[in-house]
Motif scaffolding. Structure first.
Motif, PDB file in Angstrom:
ATOM      1  N   TYR A  64       0.847  -1.196   0.000  1.00  0.00           N
ATOM      2  CA  TYR A  64       0.000   0.000   0.000  1.00  0.00           C
ATOM      3  C   TYR A  64       0.878   1.240   0.000  1.00  0.00           C
ATOM      4  O   TYR A  64       1.795   1.346   0.817  1.00  0.00           O
ATOM      5  N   ARG A  65       0.586   2.164  -0.907  1.00  0.00           N
ATOM      6  CA  ARG A  65       1.390   3.392  -0.956  1.00  0.00           C
ATOM      7  C   ARG A  65       0.511   4.626  -1.025  1.00  0.00           C
ATOM      8  O   ARG A  65      -0.432   4.694  -1.826  1.00  0.00           O
ATOM      9  N   ALA A  66       0.851   5.599  -0.184  1.00  0.00           N
ATOM     10  CA  ALA A  66       0.131   6.882  -0.205  1.00  0.00           C
ATOM     11  C   ALA A  66       0.601   7.681  -1.416  1.00  0.00           C
ATOM     12  O   ALA A  66       1.808   7.780  -1.663  1.00  0.00           O
ATOM     13  N   VAL A  67      -0.343   8.232  -2.172  1.00  0.00           N
ATOM     14  CA  VAL A  67       0.001   9.041  -3.349  1.00  0.00           C
ATOM     15  C   VAL A  67      -0.937  10.251  -3.425  1.00  0.00           C
ATOM     16  O   VAL A  67      -1.999  10.261  -2.801  1.00  0.00           O
ATOM     17  N   ASN A  68      -0.530  11.241  -4.204  1.00  0.00           N
ATOM     18  CA  ASN A  68      -1.354  12.448  -4.384  1.00  0.00           C
ATOM     19  C   ASN A  68      -2.298  12.234  -5.570  1.00  0.00           C
ATOM     20  O   ASN A  68      -1.843  12.180  -6.718  1.00  0.00           O
ATOM     21  N   SER A  69      -3.608  12.179  -5.301  1.00  0.00           N
ATOM     22  CA  SER A  69      -4.535  11.913  -6.411  1.00  0.00           C
ATOM     23  C   SER A  69      -4.661  13.108  -7.343  1.00  0.00           C
ATOM     24  O   SER A  69      -5.128  12.975  -8.473  1.00  0.00           O
TER      25      SER A  69
END
Ligand SMILES: Cc1cc2nc3c(=O)[nH]c(=O)nc-3n(C[C@H](O)[C@H](O)[C@H](O)COP(=O)(O)OP(=O)(O)OC[C@H]3O[C@@H](n4cnc5c(N)ncnc54)[C@H](O)[C@@H]3O)c2cc1C
Ligand code: FES
Ligand code: FES
Length: 484
Positions: A64-69
């Motif tokens: 799981y990776r946090a990204v800027n939508s």
């Protein structure tokens, strides 16, 4: 060949027919799905209000990776799991541990930033080993809050970091099966010719070679953390995008042998452990590049190809003697990086050529390397000046090879030929450094801009070299510098 992309949105199957190549995930969520939990703050990857989490198979686990939508294009969701703040609660309405932690630690006031923090905390919950204070700060580096204050948010983050025992962990096998099903079922889109433009996602270097030969003006897309801003800030229609993210060779990092070979589409998060081993100073610099979200998407290949004079990795790569491995339908060529940057944002890549990988020589025993970035903020900020210093010594302790490079001092990232010559053959001491600093005045004529004045840049360039000396120093040279 499907002309649609498929992904799982909070576990539910979604299909987008002929997506526009530059439609962002944030716009899709808010305007099409009407899932407005994900917020827009800056639309340029800075504030983290739009943070979502991407899930992908990594071996027998989901990573799981946090990204800027706001700067992620919907096309890049194909075959992936997209999680938003609406999807975290249990079926009975029970809060996810990341949400509960923010409530219990009083980590929210107006709430605008909160969905973004929740998603970052979700990714941190599932990030094995990221439990130390430094890692927690790094994870939060891409989320801004204007009203709560960070102490309670940090406390919430500490309480969930690395725990990974939520319902997503329990249903990992099911989710993996469904992700595999996406790939097997309708297959993933490799070419979409839509009303608003064309998108290609080749799966091999040979396919990319052919495409680029036929369409040399198409935009190559790696992490999109530079390209995305053309859309959200300059409102440009990209027309034709070729994604590099489906080609395994471009994401590969080869660590054996006398050099590290970094595939041009490998992201910073994957590169970091390798840098950590060979060049800890380079790793420390990359940990300050953008934010966790940006490093999860952004690539060193994109940083080099973008050719910004203030990109963070080029000075270090120049000082380490890195080479660009350039490819096209006509074959491959290898170019020392100091011949890659031709002029402001102009590179040696010809029509139909692309960066396949970066080759970074490994350090030999006794090599000295440091790189430093000066910016107004510690994280999430572009350099005013970035300096990188590589020194190799002969048996007598004299400088046998000096490579010094700077960003922010010229129209391109560039080596400091005069300063290097001033150090050659000398002991690396205060007198040699003074001579090198004097030579910097001829090496560079920096400009004034909103990041720094020319005068400040000159001062920084010299002082960063002094800092390298201090860090290399023996008590004897330290005494010399302190006496100045
Ligand atoms: C909020 C934010 C913070 C940032 N902070 C920093 C920072 O601190 N330091 C810093 O240096 N940068 C920073 N950046 C800029 C950016 O993240 C980096 O330059 C990043 O490395 C770009 O990589 P990417 O994969 O996202 O490139 P992309 O956006 O995908 O591509 C960048 C350009 O390179 C071209 N390209 C990509 N790959 C190739 C290839 N293999 N061959 C040929 N051309 C190619 C693309 O067509 C495009 O023109 C920041 C950006 C944002 C949005
Ligand atoms: S809206 Fe600010 S990072 Fe995306
Ligand atoms: S709670 Fe208001 S911006 Fe963070």
């Amino acid at each position: 060949m499907p002309d649609a992309i498929s992904f799982l949105l909070n576990g539910e199957l979604r299909r987008i027919e002929r997506p526009a190549p530059e439609r962002t995930v944030l716009d899709h969520l808010r305007l099409v799905e009407r899932r407005t939990g994900t917020k827009e703050g800056c639309a340029e990857g800075d504030c983290g209000a739009c943070t979502v989490v991407l899930g992908e198979r990594a071996g027998d686990m989901i990573r799981y990776r946090a990204v800027n939508s706001c700067i992620l294009f919907t096309t890049e969701l194909d075959g992936k799991l997209l999680l938003t703040v609406e999807g975290l609660q249990d079926a009975d309405g029970g809060l996810h541990p990341a949400q509960r932690a923010l409530v219990e630690h009083h980590g929210s006031q107006c709430g605008y930033c909160t969905p973004g923090f929740v998603m970052t905390l979700f990714a941190l919950h599932h990030a094995p080993g990221m439990t130390d204070e430094d890692s927690i700060h790094q994870a939060l580096s891409g989320n801004l809050c204007r009203c709560t204050g960070y102490r309670p948010i940090l406390a919430a983050a500490r309480s969930v970091a690395g725990v990974g025992d939520d319902r997503f962990a329990r249903m990992a096998r099911d989710l993996l099966g469904r992700l595999d099903g996406l790939r097997r079922g309708s297959g993933m889109a490799s070419a979409i010719d839509g009303e608003y433009g064309r998108y290609d996602a080749p799966e091999s270097l040979a396919a990319l070679d052919r495409l680029l030969a036929a369409h040399p003006d198409a935009h190559l897309l790696a992490g999109g953390t530079d390209l995305g801003l053309l859309v959200t800030k300059q409102h440009r229609a990209l027309g034709h995008v070729i994604s590099l993210n489906r080609i395994p060779e471009l994401r590969r990092i080869e660590a054996g042998g006398d050099a590290l070979i970094v595939g041009a589409a490998a992201n910073y998060t994957d590169i970091l452990p390798h840098l950590e081993k060979d060049w800890p100073s380079f790793a420390a610099l990359i940990r300050r590049l953008g934010s966790w979200q940006i490093r999860n998407l952004g690539t060193m290949g994109g940083n080099v190809a973008n050719a910004s004079p203030i990109g963070d990795s080029p000075p270090a790569l120049l000082a380490l003697g890195a080479e660009a491995i350039i490819r096209s339908a006509g074959g491959e060529r290898v170019l020392p990086l100091d011949r890659f940057f031709l002029d402001y944002r102009r590179t040696a890549l010809g029509a139909g050529e692309y960066l396949r990988a970066l080759r970074i020589p490994r350090p030999a025993t006794g090599d000295f390397f440091r790189t430093y970035k000066v910016s107004k903020r510690f994280e999430q900020d572009i350099s005013a000046v970035c300096g990188a210093f590589f020194l190799r010594f002969d048996d007598a302790g004299r400088v046998a090879l000096a490579r010094i490079a700077y960003g922010g001092m010229a129209a391109t990232p560039r080596r400091a030929a005069g300063a290097e010559a001033a150090l050659a053959g000398r002991r690396f001491d205060a007198a040699a450094v003074d001579a090198a600093i004097a030579a910097l005045a001829d090496d560079f004529a920096p400009i004034d801009d909103f990041r720094a004045s020319a005068h400040y840049r000159r001062l920084l360039a010299g002082n960063l070299l002094r800092r390298a000396l201090l860090e290399r120093t023996t008590p004897e040279t330290l005494a010399g510098v302190l006496a100045l």
